[in-house]
Motif scaffolding. Sequence first.
Motif, short mmCIF file in Angstrom:
data_model
loop_
_atom_site.label_atom_id
_atom_site.label_comp_id
_atom_site.label_asym_id
_atom_site.label_seq_id
_atom_site.Cartn_x
_atom_site.Cartn_y
_atom_site.Cartn_z
N ALA A 122 0.83 -1.21 0.00
CA ALA A 122 0.00 0.00 0.00
C ALA A 122 0.86 1.26 0.00
N GLU A 123 1.93 1.24 0.81
CA GLU A 123 2.80 2.42 0.90
C GLU A 123 3.50 2.69 -0.43
N ASP A 124 4.02 1.64 -1.06
CA ASP A 124 4.72 1.83 -2.34
C ASP A 124 3.77 2.35 -3.41
N LEU A 125 2.57 1.79 -3.49
CA LEU A 125 1.63 2.21 -4.54
C LEU A 125 1.05 3.59 -4.27
N SER A 126 1.05 4.03 -3.02
CA SER A 126 0.53 5.36 -2.72
C SER A 126 1.43 6.46 -3.27
N ARG A 127 2.65 6.10 -3.66
CA ARG A 127 3.62 7.09 -4.13
C ARG A 127 3.67 7.24 -5.64
N VAL A 128 2.94 6.40 -6.36
CA VAL A 128 3.05 6.42 -7.81
C VAL A 128 1.68 6.43 -8.46
N ILE A 129 1.68 6.81 -9.73
CA ILE A 129 0.50 6.72 -10.58
C ILE A 129 0.75 5.58 -11.55
N LEU A 130 -0.11 4.59 -11.55
CA LEU A 130 0.00 3.49 -12.50
C LEU A 130 -0.64 3.92 -13.81
N ILE A 131 0.16 3.96 -14.86
CA ILE A 131 -0.32 4.49 -16.13
C ILE A 131 -1.52 3.72 -16.65
N TYR A 132 -1.50 2.41 -16.49
CA TYR A 132 -2.59 1.58 -16.98
C TYR A 132 -3.44 1.05 -15.83
N GLU A 133 -3.64 1.85 -14.80
CA GLU A 133 -4.35 1.36 -13.63
C GLU A 133 -5.79 0.97 -13.96
N TYR A 196 -0.84 1.45 9.43
CA TYR A 196 -1.30 1.13 8.09
C TYR A 196 -2.52 0.22 8.14
N SER A 197 -3.41 0.39 7.20
CA SER A 197 -4.52 -0.54 7.01
C SER A 197 -4.74 -0.65 5.53
N PHE A 198 -4.36 -1.78 4.96
CA PHE A 198 -4.44 -1.90 3.51
C PHE A 198 -5.87 -1.77 3.01
N ARG A 199 -6.80 -2.34 3.78
CA ARG A 199 -8.19 -2.30 3.34
C ARG A 199 -8.79 -0.90 3.48
N THR A 200 -8.54 -0.26 4.63
CA THR A 200 -9.18 1.03 4.87
C THR A 200 -8.35 2.19 4.39
N ARG A 201 -7.05 1.96 4.19
CA ARG A 201 -6.14 3.01 3.74
C ARG A 201 -6.23 4.25 4.64
N THR A 202 -6.16 4.04 5.97
CA THR A 202 -6.30 5.16 6.90
C THR A 202 -5.03 5.95 7.07
N HIS A 203 -3.89 5.40 6.63
CA HIS A 203 -2.63 6.11 6.82
C HIS A 203 -2.53 7.27 5.83
N LYS A 204 -1.76 8.24 6.21
CA LYS A 204 -1.58 9.43 5.38
C LYS A 204 -0.14 9.49 4.89
N THR A 205 0.08 9.10 3.67
CA THR A 205 1.41 9.16 3.08
C THR A 205 1.39 10.19 1.96
N PRO A 206 2.22 11.22 1.99
CA PRO A 206 2.20 12.21 0.92
C PRO A 206 2.42 11.56 -0.43
N THR A 207 1.60 11.93 -1.40
CA THR A 207 1.73 11.37 -2.74
C THR A 207 2.97 11.94 -3.42
N ARG A 208 3.82 11.06 -3.94
CA ARG A 208 5.00 11.49 -4.65
C ARG A 208 5.00 10.81 -6.02
N ASN A 209 4.63 11.58 -7.05
CA ASN A 209 4.51 11.01 -8.37
C ASN A 209 5.88 10.69 -8.96
N TYR A 210 5.90 9.71 -9.81
CA TYR A 210 7.10 9.39 -10.58
C TYR A 210 7.45 10.62 -11.42
N PRO A 211 8.71 11.09 -11.41
CA PRO A 211 9.06 12.35 -12.06
C PRO A 211 8.77 12.42 -13.55
N LEU A 212 8.64 11.27 -14.19
CA LEU A 212 8.38 11.26 -15.64
C LEU A 212 6.92 11.02 -15.99
N ASP A 213 6.04 10.92 -15.00
CA ASP A 213 4.64 10.60 -15.28
C ASP A 213 4.02 11.55 -16.30
#
Length: 283
Positions: A122-133, A196-213
């Motif tokens: 959850a933490e890793d994916l919160s930092r990126v935008i999946l192009i084909y999500e 962390y709660s993967f189901r509820t996503r209650t944690h607050k992690t600042p979004t950090r987009n991939y620089p080339l998105d």
Amino acid sequence: MRRKVVVSINGEEALPVRAIPLVTGWLFSPDAVAEVFGRRCGEDYHFQMRKVSTFRIRDGKVVEVFSKEWKHAFDELLSLKAELKARYKNDEQGYVEWKKNAVLLLPEGVFVWRRQFEANFAEDLSRVILIYEEYGDRELIYDPIFPGGLDAQQVLAGFVSSEVEAAARDQVVEAAISGPNPEIDSAPPQAAFQAYSFRTRTHKTPTRNYPLDHVIRKARSNAEEPDNYHSVWAELLLLAALERPPTPLMGQVEGEGIKYDSGNKVKFLTKDALRKRMNPSAR
């Protein structure tokens, strides 16, 4: 066919590394598993799993699998990729065979603690935008559908006897092994998971987009075939060749790739890295 792929070791749920591609819907592919836990992936790869270690049972005890021990799996996966590329005309033709065989090249009997994996996924994916999500890409499925030629017995190899497996068709499988209390000896403190709660996503992690998105999105909008990485790569080369390329592009270096500023150092985007970025489940 569906089957739970979680094992229990001394009451703590664990996830076999062979199950990770299935549980993540192939978002976390077998070669990515070997790269990430072998600590071979670049800083820009969307999965880092820096807080997750892999383990196995040795002499009745839980012991860590070091990153260098993943080298053989990494090399074998590269060999399989080369073999299938030589045998088939394009990736699509060999993809089904690759999915089956690549999983089996991951080591049997090696696992991660489920709670650690969920939190870091959850933490890793919160930092990126999946192009084909797609809907559900960020969910974990612990009773996945197995592709043809692959079954639960192969994925759970090294954990349970045939008798235990037959008795646990629809339950979390109790591993036929024992080890020290993972809460004390292997897993992080309980408090580390409460943030962390993967189901509820209650944690607050600042979004950090991939620089080339945004640059990749622009290249896709210009490309004749926006879902084809060859076409998108051609557009990225054109953008990099501009007198004033869009930030963070800095041009192209022959043999290295497209040069860009990641914010703290200069890096290079290769065509193969773009392919994996556009389709994380691709080999």
